[in-house]
Design an enzyme around this catalytic site. Structure first.
Site, short mmCIF file in Angstrom:
data_model
loop_
_atom_site.label_atom_id
_atom_site.label_comp_id
_atom_site.label_asym_id
_atom_site.label_seq_id
_atom_site.Cartn_x
_atom_site.Cartn_y
_atom_site.Cartn_z
N ASN A 43 0.59 -1.07 -0.34
CA ASN A 43 0.37 0.29 -0.66
C ASN A 43 1.18 0.90 0.33
OD1 ASN A 43 -2.17 2.09 0.58
ND2 ASN A 43 -1.89 1.48 2.82
N TRP A 44 1.08 1.38 -0.62
CA TRP A 44 1.83 3.24 -1.42
C TRP A 44 1.37 4.36 -1.00
CZ3 TRP A 44 3.80 3.15 -6.99
CH2 TRP A 44 4.94 2.03 -7.17
N LYS A 45 -0.18 4.40 -0.01
CA LYS A 45 -0.63 6.21 -0.05
C LYS A 45 -0.48 6.53 -0.19
CE LYS A 45 0.48 3.37 5.17
NZ LYS A 45 0.66 3.79 6.56
N HIS A 140 -9.03 0.71 5.67
CA HIS A 140 -8.07 1.23 6.15
C HIS A 140 -7.80 1.73 7.05
CE1 HIS A 140 -4.40 2.06 6.58
NE2 HIS A 140 -3.38 1.41 5.71
N GLU A 142 -6.81 4.39 8.17
CA GLU A 142 -6.33 6.10 8.18
C GLU A 142 -7.48 6.69 7.00
OE1 GLU A 142 -2.91 5.18 5.51
OE2 GLU A 142 -1.74 4.35 7.36
N GLU A 212 -5.06 -5.72 10.98
CA GLU A 212 -4.10 -4.44 11.14
C GLU A 212 -4.25 -3.91 12.65
OE1 GLU A 212 -2.36 -3.16 7.51
OE2 GLU A 212 -3.89 -2.01 7.27
N GLY A 218 2.63 2.04 10.51
CA GLY A 218 3.67 2.96 10.59
C GLY A 218 4.57 3.51 12.02
N SER A 258 3.67 -2.09 9.92
CA SER A 258 5.01 -2.19 10.08
C SER A 258 6.09 -3.51 10.04
CB SER A 258 5.73 -1.63 11.71
OG SER A 258 5.27 -0.66 11.85
N GLY A 279 2.95 -1.17 4.33
CA GLY A 279 3.24 0.23 3.37
C GLY A 279 4.20 0.92 3.32
N GLY A 280 4.91 1.44 4.78
CA GLY A 280 6.16 1.78 4.32
C GLY A 280 7.08 0.86 3.44
C1 PEP Z 1 -0.56 -0.43 6.02
O1 PEP Z 1 -0.56 0.86 5.56
O2 PEP Z 1 -1.66 -0.52 5.75
C2 PEP Z 1 0.51 -0.92 6.78
C3 PEP Z 1 0.69 -2.08 7.06
O3 PEP Z 1 1.30 -0.08 6.88
P1 PEP Z 1 2.95 0.50 7.71
O4 PEP Z 1 3.22 -0.89 7.07
O5 PEP Z 1 4.14 1.54 7.31
O6 PEP Z 1 3.06 -0.31 9.51
#
Ligand code: PEP
Length: 298
Positions: A43-45, A140, A142, A212, A218, A258, A279-280
């Site tokens: 997930n590039w957000k 999600h 966010e 999650e 994050g 993460s 994500g990251g």
């Molecule tokens: C996400 O965006 O769903 C996520 C898990 O981000 P990260 O891996 O950065 O925690």
């Protein structure tokens, strides 16, 4: 070692108590009839900032996968690890052109639940489907916290995604406060039941859940694999009550929060973790390539 359908068959045939062991390769067993195909999603957000950077990232990722001997994603063999990227809307088509040839799917980070009309700034399921999306992220954290997505409209988005022949990845998970209160299971059960209300058993074949914990997204804090696995097992019991054992055992449940190259192998060693939503680390071609190529550990 790469996983193939014939390898699974050989594994099943040669093992007396086949369902108490993992097959060789990347897949793990669901029910007697099905294996759950691992699924890794990036997930590039709202990253990267330009189309050029997005294409560099996509090209870099594909090039690294080509270099990695064990990459099932390149083989397009049924049973190999499935890989999905979620770029921002403006980059979806071009990223799909780059990664599609490597057997990697693209998805939309969200859709609106209406079909068309005066909804400035929104995109519909038919729009993202028409540019090649196979998956849609729904719920999600966010979106829940920053854009006020509630369980009612998340449920509508899940259904709209399915109506247009795409697959929702339904994200659920407790906040830090809920974790501290010890109500993780209650939160997950409530989100699963509300967000999937009215989704048929048949449609559940196309649903993926991502557990999650919000406090892990994050933050660099990864839920320890055993604890995450217990929540995944609990989610299956909720689905068994809502549907039946077949749905509960065959649905793929990702862990997200993460995930890094350092933590992925331990997470993927768990019986009920079928993949990761990343994500990251998905913004670094080398990190995400390593995550996709998680190593089987016992
Ligand atoms: C996400 O965006 O769903 C996520 C898990 O981000 P990260 O891996 O950065 O925690």
């Amino acid at each position: 070692m790469k996983f193939t359908a014939s390898l699974l068959a050989a594994s099943l045939a040669s093992t007396a108590d086949a369902f108490s062991v993992k097959p060789a390769g990347y897949a793990r067993l669901g029910s007697e009839l099905y294996a759950r195909q691992p699924i890794m999603a990036g997930n590039w957000k709202m990253n990267p900032s330009t189309e050029a950077d997005a294409l560099n990232l996509a090209n870099g990722f594909v090039a690294l996968l080509h270099e990695m001997e064990d990459t099932c994603a390149m083989d397009e063999v049924e049973g190999c690890t499935e890989v999905v990227l979620f770029p921002p809307f403006p980059f979806i088509s071009k990223v799909k052109d780059v990664v599609g040839k490597a057997g990697i799917a693209v998805g939309s980070q969200q859709v609106y639940y209406e079909d068309k009309g005066a909804f400035t700034g929104s995109v519909s399921a038919s729009m993202v489907k028409s540019v090649g999306c196979e998956y849609v992220l729904c719920g999600h954290s966010e979106r829940r916290t920053l854009f006020s997505d509630d369980d009612v409209n998340i449920n509508a988005k899940v259904k709209k995604t399915l109506e247009f022949g795409m697959k929702p990845i339904l994200c659920i998970g407790e906040t830090k406060e809920e974790f501290d209160l010890g109500i993780t299971k209650e939160v997950c059960a409530m989100q699963v039941s509300k967000d999937l209300a009215g989704v048929s058993k048949e449609d559940m074949k196309n649903v993926v859940i991502a557990y999650e914990p919000v406090w892990a997204i994050g933050t660099g804090l990864v839920c320890d694999p055993e604890s995450a696995n217990k929540v995944h097992q609990f989610i299956r019991t909720v689905l068994e009550r809502m549907y039946d054992k077949e749905v509960a055992e065959n649905i793929r449940i990702q862990y997200g929060g993460s995930v890094t190259p350092e933590s992925v192998d331990g997470l993927m060693a768990m019986s009920d973790i079928d993949g990761c939503l990343v994500g990251g680390a998905s913004l670094f071609a080398d990190k995400f390539a390593r995550i996709v190529n998680f190593k089987q550990v016992d």
